[in-house]
Design a protein around this motif. Structure first.
Motif, PDB file in Angstrom:
ATOM      1  N   LEU A 553       0.849  -1.194   0.000  1.00 51.77           N
ATOM      2  CA  LEU A 553       0.000   0.000   0.000  1.00 51.77           C
ATOM      3  C   LEU A 553       0.885   1.245   0.000  1.00 51.77           C
ATOM      4  O   LEU A 553       1.873   1.310   0.739  1.00 51.77           O
ATOM      5  N   ILE A 554       0.528   2.213  -0.833  1.00 50.19           N
ATOM      6  CA  ILE A 554       1.250   3.482  -0.893  1.00 50.19           C
ATOM      7  C   ILE A 554       0.361   4.576  -0.308  1.00 50.19           C
ATOM      8  O   ILE A 554      -0.822   4.671  -0.646  1.00 50.19           O
ATOM      9  N   ILE A 555       0.950   5.382   0.559  1.00 51.59           N
ATOM     10  CA  ILE A 555       0.207   6.480   1.175  1.00 51.59           C
ATOM     11  C   ILE A 555       0.986   7.772   0.949  1.00 51.59           C
ATOM     12  O   ILE A 555       2.029   7.975   1.584  1.00 51.59           O
ATOM     13  N   PRO A 556       0.533   8.630   0.060  1.00 47.96           N
ATOM     14  CA  PRO A 556       1.210   9.919  -0.141  1.00 47.96           C
ATOM     15  C   PRO A 556       0.667  10.973   0.809  1.00 47.96           C
ATOM     16  O   PRO A 556      -0.539  11.091   1.004  1.00 47.96           O
ATOM     17  N   ARG A 557       1.565  11.745   1.397  1.00 47.40           N
ATOM     18  CA  ARG A 557       1.176  12.848   2.276  1.00 47.40           C
ATOM     19  C   ARG A 557       1.878  14.097   1.779  1.00 47.40           C
ATOM     20  O   ARG A 557       3.103  14.165   1.759  1.00 47.40           O
ATOM     21  N   GLY A 558       1.102  15.072   1.358  1.00 47.16           N
ATOM     22  CA  GLY A 558       1.707  16.301   0.862  1.00 47.16           C
ATOM     23  C   GLY A 558       0.736  17.066   0.000  1.00 47.16           C
ATOM     24  O   GLY A 558      -0.485  16.999   0.182  1.00 47.16           O
ATOM     25  N   SER A 559       1.271  17.768  -0.974  1.00 43.62           N
ATOM     26  CA  SER A 559       0.449  18.605  -1.840  1.00 43.62           C
ATOM     27  C   SER A 559      -0.462  17.749  -2.708  1.00 43.62           C
ATOM     28  O   SER A 559      -0.215  16.561  -2.926  1.00 43.62           O
ATOM     29  N   SER A 560      -1.493  18.378  -3.226  1.00 45.20           N
ATOM     30  CA  SER A 560      -2.393  17.658  -4.127  1.00 45.20           C
ATOM     31  C   SER A 560      -1.654  17.221  -5.382  1.00 45.20           C
ATOM     32  O   SER A 560      -1.968  16.176  -5.962  1.00 45.20           O
ATOM     33  N   GLU A 561      -0.645  18.007  -5.794  1.00 44.87           N
ATOM     34  CA  GLU A 561       0.141  17.629  -6.976  1.00 44.87           C
ATOM     35  C   GLU A 561       0.875  16.319  -6.726  1.00 44.87           C
ATOM     36  O   GLU A 561       0.936  15.447  -7.596  1.00 44.87           O
ATOM     37  N   LEU A 562       1.456  16.184  -5.504  1.00 44.12           N
ATOM     38  CA  LEU A 562       2.157  14.945  -5.170  1.00 44.12           C
ATOM     39  C   LEU A 562       1.199  13.762  -5.184  1.00 44.12           C
ATOM     40  O   LEU A 562       1.484  12.725  -5.789  1.00 44.12           O
ATOM     41  N   VAL A 563       0.060  13.917  -4.524  1.00 45.20           N
ATOM     42  CA  VAL A 563      -0.895  12.817  -4.416  1.00 45.20           C
ATOM     43  C   VAL A 563      -1.413  12.418  -5.794  1.00 45.20           C
ATOM     44  O   VAL A 563      -1.464  11.230  -6.138  1.00 45.20           O
ATOM     45  N   GLN A 564      -1.773  13.390  -6.607  1.00 43.86           N
ATOM     46  CA  GLN A 564      -2.282  13.094  -7.936  1.00 43.86           C
ATOM     47  C   GLN A 564      -1.227  12.406  -8.787  1.00 43.86           C
ATOM     48  O   GLN A 564      -1.524  11.469  -9.540  1.00 43.86           O
ATOM     49  N   SER A 565       0.009  12.873  -8.682  1.00 48.42           N
ATOM     50  CA  SER A 565       1.095  12.278  -9.463  1.00 48.42           C
ATOM     51  C   SER A 565       1.290  10.811  -9.103  1.00 48.42           C
ATOM     52  O   SER A 565       1.429   9.951  -9.982  1.00 48.42           O
ATOM     53  N   ILE A 566       1.259  10.508  -7.816  1.00 43.61           N
ATOM     54  CA  ILE A 566       1.460   9.126  -7.375  1.00 43.61           C
ATOM     55  C   ILE A 566       0.279   8.256  -7.766  1.00 43.61           C
ATOM     56  O   ILE A 566       0.434   7.109  -8.187  1.00 43.61           O
ATOM     57  N   LYS A 568      -1.539   8.590 -10.356  1.00 43.57           N
ATOM     58  CA  LYS A 568      -1.459   8.347 -11.800  1.00 43.57           C
ATOM     59  C   LYS A 568      -0.364   7.340 -12.138  1.00 43.57           C
ATOM     60  O   LYS A 568      -0.516   6.515 -13.039  1.00 43.57           O
ATOM     61  N   GLN A 569       0.766   7.417 -11.414  1.00 51.34           N
ATOM     62  CA  GLN A 569       1.907   6.575 -11.748  1.00 51.34           C
ATOM     63  C   GLN A 569       1.776   5.150 -11.232  1.00 51.34           C
ATOM     64  O   GLN A 569       2.290   4.218 -11.845  1.00 51.34           O
ATOM     65  N   SER A 570       1.118   4.976 -10.088  1.00 49.21           N
ATOM     66  CA  SER A 570       1.046   3.648  -9.490  1.00 49.21           C
ATOM     67  C   SER A 570       0.000   2.810 -10.218  1.00 49.21           C
ATOM     68  O   SER A 570      -1.196   3.071 -10.140  1.00 49.21           O
ATOM     69  N   GLN A 571       0.463   1.795 -10.930  1.00 49.55           N
ATOM     70  CA  GLN A 571      -0.434   0.966 -11.724  1.00 49.55           C
ATOM     71  C   GLN A 571      -0.792  -0.345 -11.034  1.00 49.55           C
ATOM     72  O   GLN A 571      -1.845  -0.914 -11.279  1.00 49.55           O
ATOM     73  N   HIS A 572       0.100  -0.839 -10.171  1.00 46.97           N
ATOM     74  CA  HIS A 572      -0.117  -2.160  -9.579  1.00 46.97           C
ATOM     75  C   HIS A 572      -0.235  -2.133  -8.058  1.00 46.97           C
ATOM     76  O   HIS A 572      -0.640  -3.135  -7.467  1.00 46.97           O
ATOM     77  N   ILE A 573       0.131  -1.025  -7.423  1.00 41.43           N
ATOM     78  CA  ILE A 573       0.039  -0.939  -5.969  1.00 41.43           C
ATOM     79  C   ILE A 573      -1.069   0.042  -5.614  1.00 41.43           C
ATOM     80  O   ILE A 573      -1.086   1.171  -6.121  1.00 41.43           O
TER      81      ILE A 573
END
Length: 788
Positions: A553-566, A568-573
């Motif tokens: 599981l991936i949990i991004p904490r930060g700006s909306s740009e960071l969260v959206q980027s992750i 979009k990039q994470s295809q399998h997790i």
């Protein structure tokens, strides 16, 4: 003319870049370029000296590969040919050629070493042979196959036929990108005869200087297969050179002789594994050093090529020892060449600059898996003890933490970081005290987490089924700026017995390192030191997102740009987080003025950069002509808030704020939008249309209106007469949060320990079998039982 001028300017620019780069890593000499033929006019001693000088300049890190100017790309037979063996993989080849052409137009000097002539020729001759055999009726259709026909073909004849076809194809494909190519056919004796050797490299150098891409291949039409030859002594050296047994060794020799910066060897595997990839325990080696050769078990050779993986590794280490950086990768991966040059972790990077103390991210992830399982085996009391230890260390070591934090603040100030981000980065005694209190809350609640029975059912006599809570596995938390996130997330991982990898922003490097030391110290008290690690290497986030075998599981904490980027990039997790924090406060018709002013001020001005800050204020139309609207606008202006008007409000005001560009925007600063709505239903519709399902608030004294709003708004958090800033794990009594989720599955809103757990089913019986129930020997009961 224009294109050549652009290339010339690019090359001069790259020379300047590389000169600065090499001055940093220990040399100000640039690799040989232009019309100089490497080795020409040099004695054996001078050649050895040149090789030693280049070895000092070998790239030590993937991030440096973008500086590679002279590039050799080797295409193996498995990359060139289709999986079914019927001809060339034209789509794959087209992609590779496009990448080589892009590198060429960027000013890089490219050379290709290609296989495929024999395969191409064998395909064509096999078709003709099958037709001939059929026409002569010497064999019936059932008595011969393509494989039978292909096996009786002389490979030299196949090479003679296929070579011209192969080059015609390359010429047609490269011409689409306005790139000229030249064919260079070589045999083994060409490298061991001083005159032909000199002529060969003079030719290559001249072609490169003319902006032509040389395509090199062994002349299998006139040479016996190279793999039957033994190594021979190189004239004038008295020493054995690399045995040219296949195109792997050929590409390594060429790369070393022309002083290439980078050799990319493309095969049909992702890189080097410690054992054949299909065997249990096989592990991808993202970096490879020459002293790791004895740790690798090689499998069989490719079905279509002459060289196996051992041949590639031997050739790569030989080239690396002579100053050439090498990457072995899967040629079937999309945009592999450009991805490697960009510094991404693709394939296996050969380097001798990895110290024994360096731990790869893969090893950290494996350690996190093992460490998390060790946490799961502990008693709840032991896990709570580790968290209490961390909470105490935050206070007893606060001088050490704040000293490290001051270094980060000084660096950030020098770099011109904005004040809101400095506030996020800053730690203080009060923040550390609050952190400590929150961690103790997590510790005190951790007794009810892992192993808690959620459901217990008696399926049949002596057959009991339980559903119990268990950790998710290994978490990857990526966070920006806020170093206080690190101990919070670490405590939540301890309480939920999850392994954890933390990737913090470089702006908080000193603070994160200091805090991670305390986390490790607290984990050591319970023997689970490896359960949590801080990733401080140069791996790109995109590389981490591809580690689906290690991360659950991936949990991004930060700006909306960071969260959206992750996301979009994470295809399998799976990713747990919120893409945006577009929070609304609705001032209902029956809102109290004093409460409204207090709540709106806090929601917008307390911490405007937070994801739970108000971004849009919705006002009932009855207030537009009254004092509440005026009072709210004046209060926001006094607080320094920039106001934007929604479309409906802008139409009602002759002189008002500038119109908002969009109603779906997260300002993240002292800035917000105000819009007018005619009633509660329109307010709810607006929230659903423009909100992000994060946190939405109604301010009203009408209980019925409040109830309708709380029920109708489909957001993770919906509040009545309180600030949106309460959407927080600590304020919810969770101790802390690992993040806020607006997802529809699993956890929603502030995610505490419970959101980091999943379940498993435990069934206990005596000698039960399913067949007994089908045959009527046993009967189902399905009786719910108390979980206590």
């Amino acid at each position: 003319m224009y294109l050549n001028s652009v290339k010339t300017m690019l090359r001069f620019s790259r020379n300047a870049i590389r000169k600065r780069f090499y001055s940093v890593i220990g040399s100000d000499k640039l690799p040989t370029t232009g019309r100089y033929a490497p080795g020409e006019g040099l004695s054996v001693d001078k050649r050895a000296l040149a090789s030693a000088e280049r070895k000092q300049r070998t790239f030590t890190d993937r991030s440096q590969l973008k500086y590679a100017r002279r590039l050799v790309v080797k295409l193996g037979s498995a990359v060139i040919t289709r999986e079914d063996g019927n001809g060339l993989a034209l789509g794959r080849l087209a992609s590779i050629i496009e990448q080589v052409a892009e590198c060429h137009h960027e000013g890089r000097e490219c050379i290709m070493v290609t296989s495929g002539a024999v395969a191409f020729g064998r395909q064509k001759l096999t078709q003709e042979l099958l037709m001939s055999l059929s026409m002569r009726e010497t064999l019936s259709p059932s008595d011969h196959t393509r494989e039978d026909a292909g096996s009786i073909l002389d490979p030299r004849a196949a090479a003679a036929v296929g070579q011209s076809e192969l080059m015609s194809m390359y010429d047609a494909m490269f011409s689409q990108y306005n790139v000229k190519i030249a064919q260079v056919l070589v045999t083994k004796p060409d490298f061991y005869n001083e005159e032909t050797r000199k002529n060969l490299f003079c030719t290559l150098s001249e072609l490169i200087s003319l902006n032509i891409v040389p395509i090199v291949n062994t002349n299998d039409a006139v040479s016996p297969p190279m793999y039957i030859h033994d190594d021979t002594v190189v004239p004038g050296t008295g020493k054995k050179g690399i045995g040219i047994k296949d195109n792997d060794s050929l590409s390594a020799l060429l790369a070393a002789e022309i002083q290439s910066d980078l050799l990319i060897m493309m095969s049909d595997v992702d890189g080097i594994y410690n054992k054949p990839p299909w065997e249990d325990g096989a592990r991808m080696m993202h970096t490879f050093t020459s002293n790791e050769m004895d740790q690798v078990q090689f499998g069989k050779k490719s079905k279509v090529g002459t060289g196996g993986m051992d041949s590639k590794v031997n050739a790569a280490t030989w080239a690396m020892a002579r100053g050439v950086s090498v990457v072995i990768c899967n040629g079937m991966q999309e945009k592999a060449i450009k991805t490697i040059i960009s510094g991404r972790k693709v394939g296996t990077f050969f380097t001798d600059y990895v110290t024994s103390s360096t731990t790869s991210v893969d090893e950290l992830a494996e350690n996190a898996r093992t460490g998390g399982r060790a946490l799961q085996q502990l008693t709840p009391l032991d896990r709570a003890s580790a968290i209490h230890s961390l909470a105490d260390l935050l206070l007893s070591r606060q001088d050490q933490i704040l000293e490290a934090n001051n270094k980060d603040l000084e660096e950030a100030t020098k770099n011109g970081v904005a004040k809101p981000l400095l506030n996020r980065l800053s730690l203080s005694q009060s923040k550390l005290k609050t952190l400590s209190v929150g961690l103790k809350q997590i510790a005190d609640s951790s007794y009810e987490n892992v192993g808690r029975v959620l459901r217990k059912t008696k399926l049949a006599e002596n057959l009991i089924l339980r559903q119990v809570t268990v950790p998710i596995g290994v978490l990857l938390v990526i966070f920006e700026s806020r170093p206080d996130s690190l101990p919070q997330v670490a405590a939540l991982a301890m309480a939920s017995a999850n392994g954890l990898l933390l990737k913090g922003g470089k702006e908080a490097a000193y603070s994160n390192k200091a805090l991670m030391g305390l986390v490790k110290e607290s984990l050591k008290t319970v023997g689970a030191e490896d359960a949590i690690s801080l990733i401080s290497t140069r791996e790109e986030i995109s590389d981490l997102l591809a580690m689906d075998k290690h991360i659950d599981l991936i949990i991004p904490r930060g700006s909306s740009e960071l969260v959206q980027s992750i996301q979009k990039q994470s295809q399998h997790i799976p990713v747990l987080g919120h893409a945006e924090g577009i929070c609304h406060v609705y001032l209902d018709k029956d809102a109290d003025t004093t409460k409204a002013l207090k709540i709106v001020r806090d929601a917008k001005c307390d911490y405007p950069a937070a994801c739970n800050a108000m971004e849009t204020l919705l006002v009932h139309e009855d207030h537009i002509s009254g004092s509440l609207f005026t009072d709210v606008c004046n209060m926001l202006k006094n607080e320094g808030v920039i106001i934007h008007a929604g479309p409906k409000l802008a139409r009602q005001l002759t002189f008002g704020p500038a119109p908002a560009r969009t109603m779906r925007h997260e300002y993240g600063a002292l800035e917000c939008c105000i819009e007018v709505v005619k009633d509660l239903d329109e307010a709810v519709d607006h929230v659903h249309k423009f909100g992000s399902s994060h946190t939405d608030v109604i301010v009203t004294e009408n209980e019925n209106a409040a109830k309708r709003f709380l029920t109708a708004v489909d957001s993770a958090c919906v509040f009545h007469n309180v600030s949106s800033r309460f959407a927080d794990g600590f304020r919810f009594g969770l101790g802390a949060e690992v993040g806020i989720s607006t997802a529809r599955i699993h956890a929603r809103g502030p995610v505490g320990v419970e959101g980091l757990l999943t379940t498993k089913w435990i069934l206990e019986g005596t000698d039960h079998t399913a067949a007994e129930f089908n045959e009527g020997k046993r009967n189902w009961i399905h009786e719910k039982m108390p979980v206590a």
